[in-house]
Scaffold this motif. Structure first.
Motif, PDB file in Angstrom:
ATOM      1  N   LYS A  10       0.809  -1.210   0.000  1.00 55.71           N
ATOM      2  CA  LYS A  10       0.000   0.000   0.000  1.00 55.71           C
ATOM      3  C   LYS A  10       0.849   1.271   0.000  1.00 55.71           C
ATOM      4  CE  LYS A  10      -4.032  -1.955   2.162  1.00 55.71           C
ATOM      5  NZ  LYS A  10      -5.024  -1.821   3.224  1.00 55.71           N
ATOM      6  N   ARG A  11       2.075   1.161  -0.386  1.00 52.16           N
ATOM      7  CA  ARG A  11       2.962   2.322  -0.387  1.00 52.16           C
ATOM      8  C   ARG A  11       2.496   3.344  -1.426  1.00 52.16           C
ATOM      9  NH1 ARG A  11       8.992   2.637  -2.571  1.00 52.16           N
ATOM     10  NH2 ARG A  11       9.393   4.749  -1.935  1.00 52.16           N
ATOM     11  N   GLN A  12       2.359   4.574  -1.007  1.00 54.90           N
ATOM     12  CA  GLN A  12       1.941   5.635  -1.919  1.00 54.90           C
ATOM     13  C   GLN A  12       3.159   6.461  -2.302  1.00 54.90           C
ATOM     14  OE1 GLN A  12      -1.110   7.950  -0.097  1.00 54.90           O
ATOM     15  NE2 GLN A  12      -2.726   6.539  -0.729  1.00 54.90           N
ATOM     16  N   PHE A  13       3.262   6.758  -3.574  1.00 51.84           N
ATOM     17  CA  PHE A  13       4.361   7.576  -4.053  1.00 51.84           C
ATOM     18  C   PHE A  13       3.961   9.038  -4.021  1.00 51.84           C
ATOM     19  CE2 PHE A  13       5.118   3.435  -5.952  1.00 51.84           C
ATOM     20  CZ  PHE A  13       6.422   3.238  -5.581  1.00 51.84           C
ATOM     21  N   ARG A  14       4.938   9.880  -3.857  1.00 49.80           N
ATOM     22  CA  ARG A  14       4.687  11.311  -3.806  1.00 49.80           C
ATOM     23  C   ARG A  14       4.225  11.798  -5.175  1.00 49.80           C
ATOM     24  NH1 ARG A  14       9.422  15.283  -3.522  1.00 49.80           N
ATOM     25  NH2 ARG A  14       8.360  16.654  -4.915  1.00 49.80           N
ATOM     26  N   LYS A  15       3.175  12.581  -5.193  1.00 48.82           N
ATOM     27  CA  LYS A  15       2.644  13.099  -6.446  1.00 48.82           C
ATOM     28  C   LYS A  15       3.459  14.340  -6.824  1.00 48.82           C
ATOM     29  CE  LYS A  15      -1.744  13.579  -8.636  1.00 48.82           C
ATOM     30  NZ  LYS A  15      -3.186  13.545  -8.471  1.00 48.82           N
ATOM     31  N   PHE A  16       3.992  14.366  -8.027  1.00 48.86           N
ATOM     32  CA  PHE A  16       4.833  15.476  -8.455  1.00 48.86           C
ATOM     33  C   PHE A  16       3.972  16.648  -8.895  1.00 48.86           C
ATOM     34  CE2 PHE A  16       7.114  17.955 -11.598  1.00 48.86           C
ATOM     35  CZ  PHE A  16       8.269  18.240 -10.908  1.00 48.86           C
ATOM     36  N   SER A  17       4.334  17.831  -8.452  1.00 51.85           N
ATOM     37  CA  SER A  17       3.674  19.048  -8.915  1.00 51.85           C
ATOM     38  C   SER A  17       4.717  20.158  -8.973  1.00 51.85           C
ATOM     39  CB  SER A  17       2.528  19.435  -7.986  1.00 51.85           C
ATOM     40  OG  SER A  17       3.026  19.788  -6.733  1.00 51.85           O
ATOM     41  N   TYR A  18       4.493  21.099  -9.861  1.00 52.66           N
ATOM     42  CA  TYR A  18       5.382  22.251 -10.008  1.00 52.66           C
ATOM     43  C   TYR A  18       4.530  23.494  -9.854  1.00 52.66           C
ATOM     44  CZ  TYR A  18       8.641  25.617 -11.980  1.00 52.66           C
ATOM     45  OH  TYR A  18       9.461  26.698 -12.154  1.00 52.66           O
ATOM     46  N   ARG A  19       4.808  24.265  -8.825  1.00 52.28           N
ATOM     47  CA  ARG A  19       4.066  25.484  -8.520  1.00 52.28           C
ATOM     48  C   ARG A  19       2.563  25.242  -8.456  1.00 52.28           C
ATOM     49  NH1 ARG A  19       7.019  30.892 -10.243  1.00 52.28           N
ATOM     50  NH2 ARG A  19       9.114  30.229  -9.766  1.00 52.28           N
ATOM     51  N   GLY A  20       2.197  24.106  -7.862  1.00 50.90           N
ATOM     52  CA  GLY A  20       0.789  23.791  -7.651  1.00 50.90           C
ATOM     53  C   GLY A  20       0.085  23.131  -8.826  1.00 50.90           C
ATOM     54  N   VAL A  21       0.794  22.844  -9.909  1.00 49.22           N
ATOM     55  CA  VAL A  21       0.202  22.208 -11.088  1.00 49.22           C
ATOM     56  C   VAL A  21       0.709  20.772 -11.156  1.00 49.22           C
ATOM     57  CG1 VAL A  21      -0.042  22.329 -13.590  1.00 49.22           C
ATOM     58  CG2 VAL A  21       0.160  24.423 -12.274  1.00 49.22           C
ATOM     59  N   ASP A  22      -0.219  19.806 -11.246  1.00 49.42           N
ATOM     60  CA  ASP A  22       0.156  18.396 -11.297  1.00 49.42           C
ATOM     61  C   ASP A  22       0.868  18.062 -12.595  1.00 49.42           C
ATOM     62  OD1 ASP A  22      -0.907  17.884  -8.825  1.00 49.42           O
ATOM     63  OD2 ASP A  22      -2.885  17.351  -9.625  1.00 49.42           O
ATOM     64  N   LEU A  23       1.598  16.944 -12.567  1.00 48.18           N
ATOM     65  CA  LEU A  23       2.395  16.532 -13.718  1.00 48.18           C
ATOM     66  C   LEU A  23       1.543  16.303 -14.959  1.00 48.18           C
ATOM     67  CD1 LEU A  23       5.145  15.731 -14.856  1.00 48.18           C
ATOM     68  CD2 LEU A  23       4.705  13.419 -14.075  1.00 48.18           C
ATOM     69  N   ASP A  24       0.384  15.680 -14.816  1.00 48.91           N
ATOM     70  CA  ASP A  24      -0.476  15.427 -15.975  1.00 48.91           C
ATOM     71  C   ASP A  24      -0.893  16.727 -16.645  1.00 48.91           C
ATOM     72  OD1 ASP A  24      -0.318  12.751 -15.365  1.00 48.91           O
ATOM     73  OD2 ASP A  24      -2.142  12.795 -14.127  1.00 48.91           O
ATOM     74  N   LYS A  25      -1.223  17.721 -15.834  1.00 50.49           N
ATOM     75  CA  LYS A  25      -1.624  19.011 -16.388  1.00 50.49           C
ATOM     76  C   LYS A  25      -0.424  19.747 -16.999  1.00 50.49           C
ATOM     77  CE  LYS A  25      -5.563  19.562 -13.355  1.00 50.49           C
ATOM     78  NZ  LYS A  25      -6.147  20.304 -12.237  1.00 50.49           N
ATOM     79  N   LEU A  26       0.755  19.572 -16.404  1.00 50.37           N
ATOM     80  CA  LEU A  26       1.966  20.202 -16.953  1.00 50.37           C
ATOM     81  C   LEU A  26       2.252  19.686 -18.360  1.00 50.37           C
ATOM     82  CD1 LEU A  26       4.513  20.251 -14.008  1.00 50.37           C
ATOM     83  CD2 LEU A  26       3.573  22.212 -15.193  1.00 50.37           C
ATOM     84  N   LEU A  27       2.056  18.394 -18.554  1.00 51.11           N
ATOM     85  CA  LEU A  27       2.318  17.812 -19.871  1.00 51.11           C
ATOM     86  C   LEU A  27       1.335  18.307 -20.923  1.00 51.11           C
ATOM     87  CD1 LEU A  27       3.144  14.186 -18.770  1.00 51.11           C
ATOM     88  CD2 LEU A  27       4.738  15.879 -19.634  1.00 51.11           C
ATOM     89  N   ASP A  28       0.133  18.691 -20.496  1.00 54.12           N
ATOM     90  CA  ASP A  28      -0.887  19.170 -21.430  1.00 54.12           C
ATOM     91  C   ASP A  28      -0.779  20.661 -21.731  1.00 54.12           C
ATOM     92  OD1 ASP A  28      -1.899  16.627 -21.507  1.00 54.12           O
ATOM     93  OD2 ASP A  28      -3.413  17.004 -19.954  1.00 54.12           O
ATOM     94  N   LEU A  29       0.045  21.379 -20.977  1.00 47.99           N
ATOM     95  CA  LEU A  29       0.160  22.828 -21.178  1.00 47.99           C
ATOM     96  C   LEU A  29       0.811  23.166 -22.519  1.00 47.99           C
ATOM     97  CD1 LEU A  29       1.417  24.115 -17.715  1.00 47.99           C
ATOM     98  CD2 LEU A  29      -0.881  24.275 -18.642  1.00 47.99           C
ATOM     99  N   THR A  30       0.373  24.273 -23.103  1.00 53.52           N
ATOM    100  CA  THR A  30       1.032  24.783 -24.303  1.00 53.52           C
ATOM    101  C   THR A  30       2.318  25.488 -23.863  1.00 53.52           C
ATOM    102  OG1 THR A  30      -0.116  26.903 -24.171  1.00 53.52           O
ATOM    103  CG2 THR A  30      -1.197  25.162 -25.442  1.00 53.52           C
ATOM    104  N   PRO A  31       3.255  25.694 -24.779  1.00 49.93           N
ATOM    105  CA  PRO A  31       4.495  26.387 -24.388  1.00 49.93           C
ATOM    106  C   PRO A  31       4.254  27.772 -23.786  1.00 49.93           C
ATOM    107  CG  PRO A  31       4.795  25.323 -26.501  1.00 49.93           C
ATOM    108  CD  PRO A  31       3.342  25.159 -26.137  1.00 49.93           C
ATOM    109  N   LYS A  32       3.261  28.516 -24.285  1.00 52.37           N
ATOM    110  CA  LYS A  32       2.984  29.848 -23.728  1.00 52.37           C
ATOM    111  C   LYS A  32       2.489  29.754 -22.291  1.00 52.37           C
ATOM    112  CE  LYS A  32       2.113  32.521 -27.857  1.00 52.37           C
ATOM    113  NZ  LYS A  32       1.198  33.423 -28.554  1.00 52.37           N
ATOM    114  N   GLN A  33       1.642  28.754 -22.001  1.00 58.14           N
ATOM    115  CA  GLN A  33       1.147  28.585 -20.644  1.00 58.14           C
ATOM    116  C   GLN A  33       2.276  28.136 -19.716  1.00 58.14           C
ATOM    117  OE1 GLN A  33      -1.864  25.731 -21.502  1.00 58.14           O
ATOM    118  NE2 GLN A  33      -3.503  27.249 -21.549  1.00 58.14           N
ATOM    119  N   LEU A  34       3.164  27.304 -20.231  1.00 54.41           N
ATOM    120  CA  LEU A  34       4.291  26.831 -19.434  1.00 54.41           C
ATOM    121  C   LEU A  34       5.228  27.973 -19.077  1.00 54.41           C
ATOM    122  CD1 LEU A  34       5.881  24.466 -18.223  1.00 54.41           C
ATOM    123  CD2 LEU A  34       7.067  24.316 -20.400  1.00 54.41           C
TER     124      LEU A  34
END
Length: 91
Positions: A10-34
């Protein structure tokens, strides 16, 4: 012994986020939004001065190595000497 086995499963891994944005959403960002999420120095480097040619080549090599790989497989490593490259989520 059984409790230790249950705890390991049941080990949970740390969820990665950058400045409050999750990794999945970071990958979907356009370059201007990034760019809006990056600190000032990185923003200036990307927007005002543009990425250098070597950095663009590195990104294209990374995309090429990722292209032939399945969804949960590790891509082939890409060698680089660019120590001052800004790390972007698509890497």
């Amino acid at each position: 012994a059984e409790l230790a086995a249950l705890a390991k499963r049941k080990r949970q891994f740390r969820k990665f986020s950058y400045r409050g944005v999750d990794l999945d959403k970071l990958l979907d960002l356009t370059p201007k939004q990034l760019v809006n999420l990056l600190p000032a120095r990185a923003r200036r480097r990307i927007v005002v001065r543009r990425l250098p040619h070597k950095a663009k080549l590195l990104l294209s090599k990374l995309r090429k190595s990722k292209k032939g790989v399945g969804p949960h497989e590790k891509p082939e490593p890409v060698n680089t000497h660019m120590r001052n490259m800004i790390i972007v989520p698509e890497m």
